[in-house]
Motif scaffolding. Structure first.
Motif, PDB file in Angstrom:
ATOM      1  N   VAL A  68       0.839  -1.207   0.000  1.00  0.00           N
ATOM      2  CA  VAL A  68       0.000   0.000   0.000  1.00  0.00           C
ATOM      3  C   VAL A  68       0.869   1.251   0.000  1.00  0.00           C
ATOM      4  N   ASN A  69       1.874   1.301   0.888  1.00  0.00           N
ATOM      5  CA  ASN A  69       2.702   2.505   0.992  1.00  0.00           C
ATOM      6  C   ASN A  69       3.538   2.740  -0.265  1.00  0.00           C
ATOM      7  N   GLU A  70       4.194   1.731  -0.777  1.00  0.00           N
ATOM      8  CA  GLU A  70       5.037   1.918  -1.961  1.00  0.00           C
ATOM      9  C   GLU A  70       4.213   2.013  -3.238  1.00  0.00           C
ATOM     10  N   GLY A  71       3.211   1.158  -3.378  1.00  0.00           N
ATOM     11  CA  GLY A  71       2.474   1.094  -4.626  1.00  0.00           C
ATOM     12  C   GLY A  71       1.451   2.191  -4.824  1.00  0.00           C
ATOM     13  N   PHE A  72       0.710   2.517  -3.780  1.00  0.00           N
ATOM     14  CA  PHE A  72      -0.388   3.465  -3.917  1.00  0.00           C
ATOM     15  C   PHE A  72      -0.059   4.853  -3.379  1.00  0.00           C
ATOM     16  N   LEU A  73       0.617   4.913  -2.237  1.00  0.00           N
ATOM     17  CA  LEU A  73       0.889   6.198  -1.602  1.00  0.00           C
ATOM     18  C   LEU A  73       2.269   6.758  -1.947  1.00  0.00           C
ATOM     19  N   HIS A  74       3.127   5.953  -2.569  1.00  0.00           N
ATOM     20  CA  HIS A  74       4.476   6.350  -2.976  1.00  0.00           C
ATOM     21  C   HIS A  74       5.296   6.844  -1.791  1.00  0.00           C
ATOM     22  N   ARG A  75       5.171   6.136  -0.673  1.00  0.00           N
ATOM     23  CA  ARG A  75       5.948   6.430   0.527  1.00  0.00           C
ATOM     24  C   ARG A  75       6.858   5.258   0.829  1.00  0.00           C
ATOM     25  N   ASP A  76       7.798   5.487   1.733  1.00  0.00           N
ATOM     26  CA  ASP A  76       8.760   4.462   2.104  1.00  0.00           C
ATOM     27  C   ASP A  76       8.114   3.404   2.998  1.00  0.00           C
ATOM     28  N   LEU A  77       8.747   2.244   3.070  1.00  0.00           N
ATOM     29  CA  LEU A  77       8.245   1.156   3.907  1.00  0.00           C
ATOM     30  C   LEU A  77       8.314   1.470   5.391  1.00  0.00           C
ATOM     31  N   GLY A  78       9.293   2.279   5.790  1.00  0.00           N
ATOM     32  CA  GLY A  78       9.448   2.617   7.192  1.00  0.00           C
ATOM     33  C   GLY A  78      10.625   1.946   7.855  1.00  0.00           C
ATOM     34  N   ILE A  79      11.339   1.099   7.126  1.00  0.00           N
ATOM     35  CA  ILE A  79      12.551   0.485   7.662  1.00  0.00           C
ATOM     36  C   ILE A  79      13.667   0.665   6.640  1.00  0.00           C
ATOM     37  N   GLY A  80      14.874   0.498   7.075  1.00  0.00           N
ATOM     38  CA  GLY A  80      16.001   0.648   6.166  1.00  0.00           C
ATOM     39  C   GLY A  80      16.763   1.937   6.426  1.00  0.00           C
ATOM     40  N   ASP A  81      17.633   2.297   5.497  1.00  0.00           N
ATOM     41  CA  ASP A  81      18.514   3.447   5.675  1.00  0.00           C
ATOM     42  C   ASP A  81      17.901   4.755   5.207  1.00  0.00           C
ATOM     43  N   THR A  82      17.032   4.716   4.215  1.00  0.00           N
ATOM     44  CA  THR A  82      16.467   5.955   3.680  1.00  0.00           C
ATOM     45  C   THR A  82      14.956   5.957   3.852  1.00  0.00           C
ATOM     46  N   TRP A  83      14.407   7.163   3.973  1.00  0.00           N
ATOM     47  CA  TRP A  83      12.965   7.355   4.026  1.00  0.00           C
ATOM     48  C   TRP A  83      12.603   8.412   3.007  1.00  0.00           C
ATOM     49  N   HIS A  84      11.479   8.217   2.346  1.00  0.00           N
ATOM     50  CA  HIS A  84      11.014   9.230   1.403  1.00  0.00           C
ATOM     51  C   HIS A  84       9.494   9.325   1.480  1.00  0.00           C
ATOM     52  N   VAL A  93      10.356  14.583   0.003  1.00  0.00           N
ATOM     53  CA  VAL A  93      11.324  14.768   1.067  1.00  0.00           C
ATOM     54  C   VAL A  93      12.055  13.444   1.237  1.00  0.00           C
ATOM     55  N   MET A  94      13.373  13.511   1.418  1.00  0.00           N
ATOM     56  CA  MET A  94      14.176  12.304   1.567  1.00  0.00           C
ATOM     57  C   MET A  94      15.108  12.469   2.754  1.00  0.00           C
ATOM     58  N   MET A  95      15.138  11.465   3.608  1.00  0.00           N
ATOM     59  CA  MET A  95      15.994  11.473   4.782  1.00  0.00           C
ATOM     60  C   MET A  95      16.860  10.229   4.765  1.00  0.00           C
ATOM     61  N   ILE A  96      18.115  10.377   5.139  1.00  0.00           N
ATOM     62  CA  ILE A  96      19.031   9.240   5.158  1.00  0.00           C
ATOM     63  C   ILE A  96      19.540   9.065   6.577  1.00  0.00           C
TER      64      ILE A  96
END
Length: 104
Positions: A68-84, A93-96
């Motif tokens: 839902v977040n990646e496919g429809f809302l174009h947001r990051d998953l919430g885990i990992g090194d980067t957020w967008h 907005v992109m945060m590393i």
């Protein structure tokens, strides 16, 4: 590549916690059903499998929210090194590594 390591780490932690929960719940069910006939074995088996079923449910919920977040809302998953996250007019907005500072 960082996402794979994070998912692998949480899969190991979840498996260990589910095993501990299975041992605890199975032992508690065995103590509580000591004087019961054969149906007590089914309760013990269900108590031992319950933490692993919860772990599977957690995995399915994570996959659903990821789609839902990646496919429809174009947001990051919430885990990992980067957020967008998207902003109006095609910006994002992109945060590393930290959420204190980000770039547009």
């Amino acid at each position: 590549m960082g996402l794979i390591f994070v998912l692998f780490f949480w899969a190991i932690v979840g498996g260990v916690l589910a095993a501990l929960g299975a041992a605890t719940l199975g032992g508690a069910a065995a103590i509580l059903t000591r004087g019961v006939s054969t149906s007590g074995r089914q309760v013990i088996r269900a108590a031992r499998l319950f933490p692993f079923a919860c772990l599977g449910w957690l995995g399915l919920v994570f996959v659903f929210q990821a789609v839902v977040n990646e496919g429809f809302l174009h947001r990051d998953l919430g885990i990992g090194d980067t957020w967008h996250a998207p902003l109006p007019n095609g910006y994002q907005v992109m945060m590393i590594d930290v959420t204190n500072s980000g770039t547009v």
